[in-house]
Scaffold this motif. Structure first.
Motif, PDB file in Angstrom:
ATOM      1  N   LEU A  78       0.817  -1.214   0.000  1.00 33.75           N
ATOM      2  CA  LEU A  78       0.000   0.000   0.000  1.00 33.75           C
ATOM      3  C   LEU A  78       0.851   1.264   0.000  1.00 33.75           C
ATOM      4  O   LEU A  78       0.501   2.269  -0.621  1.00 33.75           O
ATOM      5  N   SER A  79       1.979   1.212   0.704  1.00 33.06           N
ATOM      6  CA  SER A  79       2.807   2.413   0.862  1.00 33.06           C
ATOM      7  C   SER A  79       3.403   2.910  -0.452  1.00 33.06           C
ATOM      8  O   SER A  79       3.867   4.046  -0.537  1.00 33.06           O
ATOM      9  N   GLN A  80       3.360   2.072  -1.491  1.00 32.81           N
ATOM     10  CA  GLN A  80       3.894   2.489  -2.786  1.00 32.81           C
ATOM     11  C   GLN A  80       3.036   3.572  -3.437  1.00 32.81           C
ATOM     12  O   GLN A  80       3.537   4.383  -4.210  1.00 32.81           O
ATOM     13  N   SER A  81       1.754   3.597  -3.119  1.00 26.79           N
ATOM     14  CA  SER A  81       0.855   4.585  -3.723  1.00 26.79           C
ATOM     15  C   SER A  81       0.062   5.403  -2.722  1.00 26.79           C
ATOM     16  O   SER A  81      -0.460   6.465  -3.064  1.00 26.79           O
ATOM     17  N   PHE A  82      -0.032   4.910  -1.479  1.00 25.18           N
ATOM     18  CA  PHE A  82      -0.938   5.521  -0.516  1.00 25.18           C
ATOM     19  C   PHE A  82      -0.265   5.770   0.836  1.00 25.18           C
ATOM     20  O   PHE A  82       0.728   5.131   1.180  1.00 25.18           O
ATOM     21  N   SER A  83      -0.856   6.689   1.581  1.00 24.83           N
ATOM     22  CA  SER A  83      -0.505   6.883   2.984  1.00 24.83           C
ATOM     23  C   SER A  83      -1.613   6.261   3.828  1.00 24.83           C
ATOM     24  O   SER A  83      -2.790   6.589   3.641  1.00 24.83           O
ATOM     25  N   ILE A  84      -1.266   5.370   4.739  1.00 22.68           N
ATOM     26  CA  ILE A  84      -2.270   4.730   5.595  1.00 22.68           C
ATOM     27  C   ILE A  84      -2.553   5.650   6.778  1.00 22.68           C
ATOM     28  O   ILE A  84      -1.662   5.984   7.548  1.00 22.68           O
ATOM     29  N   THR A  85      -3.808   6.056   6.923  1.00 23.47           N
ATOM     30  CA  THR A  85      -4.177   6.978   7.992  1.00 23.47           C
ATOM     31  C   THR A  85      -4.882   6.294   9.161  1.00 23.47           C
ATOM     32  O   THR A  85      -4.986   6.857  10.250  1.00 23.47           O
ATOM     33  N   HIS A  86      -5.360   5.069   8.936  1.00 24.03           N
ATOM     34  CA  HIS A  86      -6.059   4.328   9.993  1.00 24.03           C
ATOM     35  C   HIS A  86      -6.091   2.856   9.606  1.00 24.03           C
ATOM     36  O   HIS A  86      -6.156   2.515   8.419  1.00 24.03           O
ATOM     37  N   SER A  87      -6.036   1.984  10.592  1.00 17.79           N
ATOM     38  CA  SER A  87      -6.176   0.555  10.334  1.00 17.79           C
ATOM     39  C   SER A  87      -6.951  -0.097  11.472  1.00 17.79           C
ATOM     40  O   SER A  87      -7.023   0.432  12.577  1.00 17.79           O
ATOM     41  N   SER A  88      -7.551  -1.257  11.175  1.00 14.67           N
ATOM     42  CA  SER A  88      -8.316  -1.973  12.192  1.00 14.67           C
ATOM     43  C   SER A  88      -8.307  -3.462  11.881  1.00 14.67           C
ATOM     44  O   SER A  88      -7.947  -3.881  10.780  1.00 14.67           O
ATOM     45  N   ARG A  89      -8.719  -4.240  12.867  1.00 13.68           N
ATOM     46  CA  ARG A  89      -8.830  -5.695  12.721  1.00 13.68           C
ATOM     47  C   ARG A  89     -10.220  -6.128  13.166  1.00 13.68           C
ATOM     48  O   ARG A  89     -10.760  -5.611  14.148  1.00 13.68           O
ATOM     49  N   VAL A  90     -10.783  -7.069  12.448  1.00 11.46           N
ATOM     50  CA  VAL A  90     -12.048  -7.681  12.849  1.00 11.46           C
ATOM     51  C   VAL A  90     -11.806  -9.175  12.978  1.00 11.46           C
ATOM     52  O   VAL A  90     -11.392  -9.826  12.010  1.00 11.46           O
ATOM     53  N   GLU A  91     -12.036  -9.719  14.158  1.00 11.48           N
ATOM     54  CA  GLU A  91     -11.825 -11.139  14.398  1.00 11.48           C
ATOM     55  C   GLU A  91     -13.167 -11.841  14.529  1.00 11.48           C
ATOM     56  O   GLU A  91     -13.954 -11.541  15.427  1.00 11.48           O
TER      57      GLU A  91
END
Length: 205
Positions: free
Chosen positions: A173-186
């Motif tokens: 993802l970092s090749q084209s985008f900046s990650i501003t938030h992430s989450s996990r769903v279990e």
């Protein structure tokens, strides 16, 4: 039969079942992320990439956005259209859109059906069809695997999946985008990895 045709046949056959099983997922598991996605948008035009029966786009439309549903399954697109959504049959690997067509792209558990050797190319296309500083939301499934998976929920049918680790996805993802938030769903043994990203405004060839 290639991976796309296999998946298309399964989703055509089990479109109604898929809609019923997954109908509460958005509001039950990722509502915070959905709100962040909507509040980050600079405009209202969004692409629901691999929309399925239009669950997410229906929510977005009710909130005042202007979504376009794209899915390889004609039966899924019929369900979208029955909801009054703008929708068209299309291939995730051959996005038929011009640069800067969308303020946001929403791809929840759709690109996990793409072979790993094509994933980066599709992300480049998504980057290009977004407006500068456009927003991209990606939902994937955690694992180390690529191939066919049997599902008891859909008549023991097999679908093609590509599973990733968090570190792999962040690097790509970092090749084209900046990650501003992430989450996990279990959900039992299944873990979903979700990323809210901002387009860097750089057009890739």
């Amino acid at each position: 039969m290639n991976h796309k045709e296999v998946n298309r046949q399964v989703y055509d056959r089990y479109a109604q079942e898929f809609q019923q099983i997954t109908q509460s997922y958005l509001t039950k598991h990722i509502l915070k992320d959905v709100k962040l996605f909507m509040s980050s948008l600079k405009g209202k035009r969004i692409l629901d990439l691999g929309s399925g029966p239009g669950r997410d786009s229906q929510f977005f439309k009710e909130k005042g956005l202007n979504p376009l549903c794209l899915d390889i399954s004609p039966e899924m697109i019929k369900l979208c259209q029955e909801k009054g959504l703008e929708a068209q049959v299309g291939d995730l690997e051959k996005l038929p859109f011009e640069d800067s067509s969308f303020d946001g792209v929403w791809a929840y558990t759709s690109l996990l059906h793409v072979p790993k050797n094509k994933f980066g190319e599709i992300l480049t296309k998504i980057n290009n069809i977004l407006t500068p500083q456009g927003i991209f939301y990606l939902g994937m499934k955690e694992g180390d695997f690529e191939g066919m998976v049997k599902s008891e929920k859909y008549g023991e049918s097999e679908r093609f999946f590509s599973l990733y680790r968090d570190s792999e996805l962040r690097k790509i993802l970092s090749q084209s985008f900046s990650i501003t938030h992430s989450s996990r769903v279990e959900l039992g043994e299944a873990v979903f990895l979700n990323y809210l990203c901002k387009n860097k405004g750089i057009r890739n060839p």
